[in-house]
Design a protein around this motif. Structure first.
Motif, PDB file in Angstrom:
ATOM      1  N   LEU A 134      43.476  46.427  38.655  1.00 23.44           N
ATOM      2  CA  LEU A 134      42.258  46.341  37.497  1.00 23.44           C
ATOM      3  C   LEU A 134      42.999  45.961  36.786  1.00 23.44           C
ATOM      4  N   PRO A 135      44.122  46.489  36.026  1.00 21.17           N
ATOM      5  CA  PRO A 135      44.691  46.608  34.570  1.00 21.17           C
ATOM      6  C   PRO A 135      45.356  45.084  34.299  1.00 21.17           C
ATOM      7  N   VAL A 136      45.659  44.306  35.320  1.00 19.70           N
ATOM      8  CA  VAL A 136      46.467  43.200  35.130  1.00 19.70           C
ATOM      9  C   VAL A 136      44.899  41.977  35.167  1.00 19.70           C
ATOM     10  N   THR A 137      43.438  42.502  35.597  1.00 23.16           N
ATOM     11  CA  THR A 137      42.957  41.632  35.887  1.00 23.16           C
ATOM     12  C   THR A 137      41.779  41.698  34.582  1.00 23.16           C
ATOM     13  N   PHE A 138      42.129  42.997  33.683  1.00 27.24           N
ATOM     14  CA  PHE A 138      41.509  43.003  32.209  1.00 27.24           C
ATOM     15  C   PHE A 138      42.071  42.371  31.248  1.00 27.24           C
ATOM     16  N   LEU A 139      43.823  41.790  31.317  1.00 29.70           N
ATOM     17  CA  LEU A 139      44.232  41.430  30.437  1.00 29.70           C
ATOM     18  C   LEU A 139      44.163  40.281  30.796  1.00 29.70           C
ATOM     19  N   THR A 140      43.815  39.630  32.203  1.00 34.56           N
ATOM     20  CA  THR A 140      43.851  38.223  32.489  1.00 34.56           C
ATOM     21  C   THR A 140      42.596  37.578  31.565  1.00 34.56           C
ATOM     22  N   GLY A 141      41.320  38.652  32.230  1.00 35.06           N
ATOM     23  CA  GLY A 141      40.086  38.230  31.131  1.00 35.06           C
ATOM     24  C   GLY A 141      40.239  38.142  30.071  1.00 35.06           C
TER      25      GLY A 141
END
Length: 392
Positions: A301-308
């Motif tokens: 989830l944190p990686v997804t946030f960073l990607t976005g």
């Protein structure tokens, strides 16, 4: 055992009371005229011809008639020669019944069921008896009735010296073939349930459905038959050709039927338990999959946030991230650190690989113990001698 031979008047054109026989089509009877009859008098089994059937019996005997179907061209003449009335012949030609047991025209008229070994077909066996003998009429179950005949011949004159006990013993032996089938079904249900606990597969519901189709006919017929039998045997000593000793065997047969009804109910319960185990295992598998997906989602989830966030096309953001150092720091190191941080948070709350493995193992052990308890219950019920066991 003497071989059976074809008997009766082949090509007879007149039935009982002079009426023309019903025409037989190939679709109705695949082997018209293949009827066989055997008489056993306590000494030996002999083929019974139509002429012999019309003669008065020398003593008490068991006559077994097996026809190719209800419209076998030789069936009606044979039953007429044996003294069957029009109503009795009509009843004996039925291929399905809920199990009658009553006094009719000075005889006991009824039905029971037989089951060939390794077969799921429940075969109706009509019977009638009086003080001169007992007759059975059927359209199959040859292997089952061969076993019954062998057991009757082992008893021989010890049994036929007291004719009143013959009906009770014979009916118990015939019903025992169904009892054996119920035991086999219970074992198959237990095996499928064990397989479900070990590993769920798509073919297991099909196996349970097939077993349910085998138990269904028994569950529909036997309880009604048990009620009819209990009502008819309120005073068994008053039945035709019956005395106090024979009445004890009939009561034992009644108890045997009641015991079989209970075992059919146990098999139905085992089927329901197996179906519930399947649903439970499938639910557990789905729950584990959802939990695994949840953990993976939390990790990334944190990686997804960073990607976005860093994927937004803002000019000021592009200007700040043009260097290789910033790309390595924010595009490689930061996502790895955030995944590690998410994993540490999960571990702190008890979500470890060892915990997941132990949780799965404990669940399997609990289900296995529950299945073992059910197996022991079924085994103890099977091993308990039935009240209606043969005393002959």
């Amino acid at each position: 055992m003497p071989s059976w031979r074809q008997c009766g008047a082949r090509g007879a054109t007149r039935g009982h009371r002079g009426r023309p026989l019903r025409s037989v089509s190939p679709e109705t009877d695949l082997d018209s005229g293949a009827m066989r009859a055997t008489a056993y008098d306590g000494h030996k089994s002999t083929p019974l011809s139509l002429a012999d059937a019309a003669k008065p019996a020398a003593g008490y005997r068991w006559v077994d008639v097996v026809a190719s179907g209800p419209h076998d061209s030789e069936l009606v003449p044979m039953l007429t020669a044996l003294g069957y009335s029009d109503v009795m012949i009509t009843y004996a030609q039925r291929t399905d019944s809920m199990g009658m047991f009553s006094v009719f025209q000075g005889r006991i008229l009824g039905a029971t069921w037989a089951n060939d070994p390794d077969s799921s077909d429940l075969q109706l066996v009509h019977f009638a008896w009086d003080d001169k003998g007992i007759m059975t009429v059927r359209f199959g179950a040859d292997r089952a009735m061969d076993e019954v005949r062998t057991l009757m011949e082992e008893r021989g004159m010890t049994l036929f010296n007291h004719p009143s006990v013959v009906p009770g013993v014979l009916l118990q032996l015939v019903l025992a073939t169904v009892d054996h089938r119920i035991t086999a079904i219970s074992e198959q249900i237990d095996d499928v349930d064990s397989d479900i606990i070990e590993k769920v597969s798509p073919d297991q519901p099909l196996q349970l459905r097939a077993l349910r189709s085998s138990v269904g006919p028994l569950a529909r017929r036997l309880p009604v038959y048990a009620d009819n039998l209990s009502e008819a045997l309120v005073d068994p000593a008053s039945l035709p050709g019956m005395d106090a000793v024979g009445a004890q065997y009939l009561k034992a047969y009644c108890d045997h039927v009641t015991d079989v009804v209970g075992r059919v109910g146990d098999a139905q319960d085992a089927l329901r338990n197996a179906a519930q185990d399947y649903q439970t295992e499938v639910g557990n598998m789905q729950g584990n999959r959802i939990n695994q997906l949840t953990v993976v989602s939390i990790l990334f989830l944190p990686v997804t946030f960073l990607t976005g966030y860093f994927g937004m096309n803002f000019q000021w953001l592009d200007n700040e991230l043009m260097s290789m150092g910033m790309w390595l720091a924010l595009g490689v190191v930061l996502p790895i650190l955030m995944v590690i941080g998410s994993a540490l948070v999960l571990v702190r709350h008890g979500y470890t690989l060892r915990w997941w493995w132990r949780r799965s193992k404990v669940g399997k052990e609990q289900e296995a113990h529950a299945a073992e308890r059910r197996r022991r219950t079924v085994a103890s019920a099977t091993a308990t001698p039935g009240k209606g066991s043969d005393k002959g």
